[in-house]
Design an enzyme around this catalytic site. Structure first.
Site, PDB file in Angstrom:
ATOM      1  N   HIS A 171       7.756  -2.162  -5.061  1.00 17.31           N
ATOM      2  CA  HIS A 171       8.345  -2.823  -3.892  1.00 17.31           C
ATOM      3  C   HIS A 171       7.595  -4.111  -3.592  1.00 17.31           C
ATOM      4  CE1 HIS A 171       5.074  -0.556  -2.014  1.00 17.31           C
ATOM      5  NE2 HIS A 171       5.245  -1.191  -0.876  1.00 17.31           N
ATOM      6  N   HIS A 227       5.810  -5.490  -1.110  1.00 18.26           N
ATOM      7  CA  HIS A 227       4.626  -5.735  -0.271  1.00 18.26           C
ATOM      8  C   HIS A 227       3.473  -6.371  -1.060  1.00 18.26           C
ATOM      9  CE1 HIS A 227       5.795  -2.674   3.096  1.00 18.26           C
ATOM     10  NE2 HIS A 227       6.291  -3.880   3.299  1.00 18.26           N
ATOM     11  N   ASP A 281       0.302  -6.015  -1.086  1.00 20.11           N
ATOM     12  CA  ASP A 281      -0.748  -5.175  -1.686  1.00 20.11           C
ATOM     13  C   ASP A 281      -0.264  -4.500  -2.972  1.00 20.11           C
ATOM     14  OD1 ASP A 281       0.847  -3.608   0.223  1.00 20.11           O
ATOM     15  OD2 ASP A 281      -0.498  -1.939  -0.244  1.00 20.11           O
ATOM     16  N   HIS A 282       0.987  -4.780  -3.370  1.00 20.11           N
ATOM     17  CA  HIS A 282       1.532  -4.251  -4.636  1.00 20.11           C
ATOM     18  C   HIS A 282       1.923  -5.377  -5.595  1.00 20.11           C
ATOM     19  CE1 HIS A 282       1.943  -0.113  -2.941  1.00 20.11           C
ATOM     20  NE2 HIS A 282       1.782  -0.852  -1.851  1.00 20.11           N
ATOM     21  N   HIS A 287      10.446   3.085   3.183  1.00 19.55           N
ATOM     22  CA  HIS A 287       9.256   2.257   3.442  1.00 19.55           C
ATOM     23  C   HIS A 287       9.678   0.782   3.434  1.00 19.55           C
ATOM     24  CE1 HIS A 287       5.082   0.987   3.261  1.00 19.55           C
ATOM     25  NE2 HIS A 287       5.321   0.310   2.157  1.00 19.55           N
ATOM     26  N   ASP A 320       4.683   3.474  -2.325  1.00 22.91           N
ATOM     27  CA  ASP A 320       4.391   3.885  -0.951  1.00 22.91           C
ATOM     28  C   ASP A 320       5.501   4.771  -0.379  1.00 22.91           C
ATOM     29  OD1 ASP A 320       2.166   2.320  -1.155  1.00 22.91           O
ATOM     30  OD2 ASP A 320       2.823   0.783   0.260  1.00 22.91           O
ATOM     31  N   HIS A 349      -1.740   4.708  -2.699  1.00 24.38           N
ATOM     32  CA  HIS A 349      -2.845   4.589  -1.734  1.00 24.38           C
ATOM     33  C   HIS A 349      -3.655   5.879  -1.637  1.00 24.38           C
ATOM     34  CE1 HIS A 349      -1.908   0.712   0.264  1.00 24.38           C
ATOM     35  NE2 HIS A 349      -0.655   1.006  -0.028  1.00 24.38           N
TER      36      HIS A 349
HETATM   37 FE    FE Z   1       1.063  -0.362   0.037  1.00 25.98          FE
HETATM   38 ZN    ZN Z   2       3.978  -0.949   0.970  1.00 24.46          ZN
END
Ligand code: FE
Ligand code: ZN
Length: 255
Positions: free
Chosen positions: A55, A57, A59-60, A111, A131, A169
């Site tokens: 996805h 985001h 942090d990915h 999410h 996530d 995570h």
């Molecule tokens: Fe994340």
């Molecule tokens: Zn995420």
């Protein structure tokens, strides 16, 4: 032999590294940061053949540009024009070949709306679920509805019980503390807390988990349990399993 190892990144992300012992060409999933990936690849003399993205985001996806510039891998991710650098956009029912295995793509919105998961059958089956599903928890609802997330989790729990769950995570301990509140008589949750605490004390990941185990400890997969319904009823509607899920998810947000 296909092996999967975590590269810890950012504050609590895992970038999963998939490799075959017969090839220096590897795959990483959700590289939120390029630097720890480059470090491992250089240390071990590996090159990056494939990136999977679940996805949008940061942090990915934060490491994509640098990794693409450096290694020119194939980059497979959801059909979201907001993600730069994808060489293949995939959705529900699509398959892709990575590391000699066939991966099925599942759309799992909740999410985020673009969230997908990658599953490969085999011994053992592997699931990269970003996530969406965590050990003892599920992702926060940033873009989707509780109904969407509930349906997405049902898709994932329909996969084989021995599936290894590679979540993105290290949230397990915090999730288990919520699980203990939501599911107070569950012995498996109590045991899982001891086990997760021991792993974290030794700085080891609590992941991957098994789908069968998640069905015993993850309250978001247990909305049909009378005990969980009774606890959740103090926080909202529990008329149906889906309503119980919605109530649990909202309760967890303020837990
Ligand atoms: Fe994340
Ligand atoms: Zn995420």
């Amino acid at each position: 032999m296909l092996s999967v190892t975590p590269i810890p990144a950012l504050s609590d992300n895992y970038i999963w590294l998939m490799r075959q012992d017969t090839s220096p060409d590897v795959c990483v999933v959700d590289p939120g940061d390029a630097e720890p990936v480059i470090r491992v690849l250089e240390q071990e003399g590996l090159t990056l053949g494939t990136i999977l993205v679940t996805h949008h985001h940061p942090d990915h996806t934060g490491g994509l540009t640098e990794l693409i510039d450096r290694y020119s891998p194939q980059v497979i991710g959801p059909d979201n024009p907001g993600i730069d650098g994808l060489t293949k956009r995939v959705g529900k029912g699509d398959t892709c070949r990575v590391m000699g295995r066939r991966f099925d793509v599942h759309e799992v919105p909740g999410h985020t709306l673009d969230h997908i998961a990658f599953f490969t059958a085999g011994i053992p089956p592997l699931l990269f679920c970003g996530d969406t599903l965590f050990s003892a928890g599920c992702g926060r609802l940033f873009e989707g509805t509780p109904e969407q997330m509930y349906r997405s989790l049902q898709i994932l729990t329909g996969l084989p019980d021995d599936t290894l769950v590679f979540a993105a995570h290290e949230y397990t301990l915090a999730n288990l503390k919520f699980a203990r509140a939501a599911d107070p008589h569950n012995r498996d949750v109590a045991d899982a807390i001891v086990e997760a605490q021991r792993a974290r004390d030794l700085d080891r990941p609590t992941l991957p988990s098994h789908l069968a185990r998640e069905k015993r400890i993850n309250p978001f997969l247990r909305c049909d349990e009378p005990d969980i319904r009774a606890t959740a009823a103090q926080y909202g509607n529990t008329d149906t399993d889906q309503a119980t899920f919605t109530t649990l998810r909202a309760w967890k947000d303020s837990f």
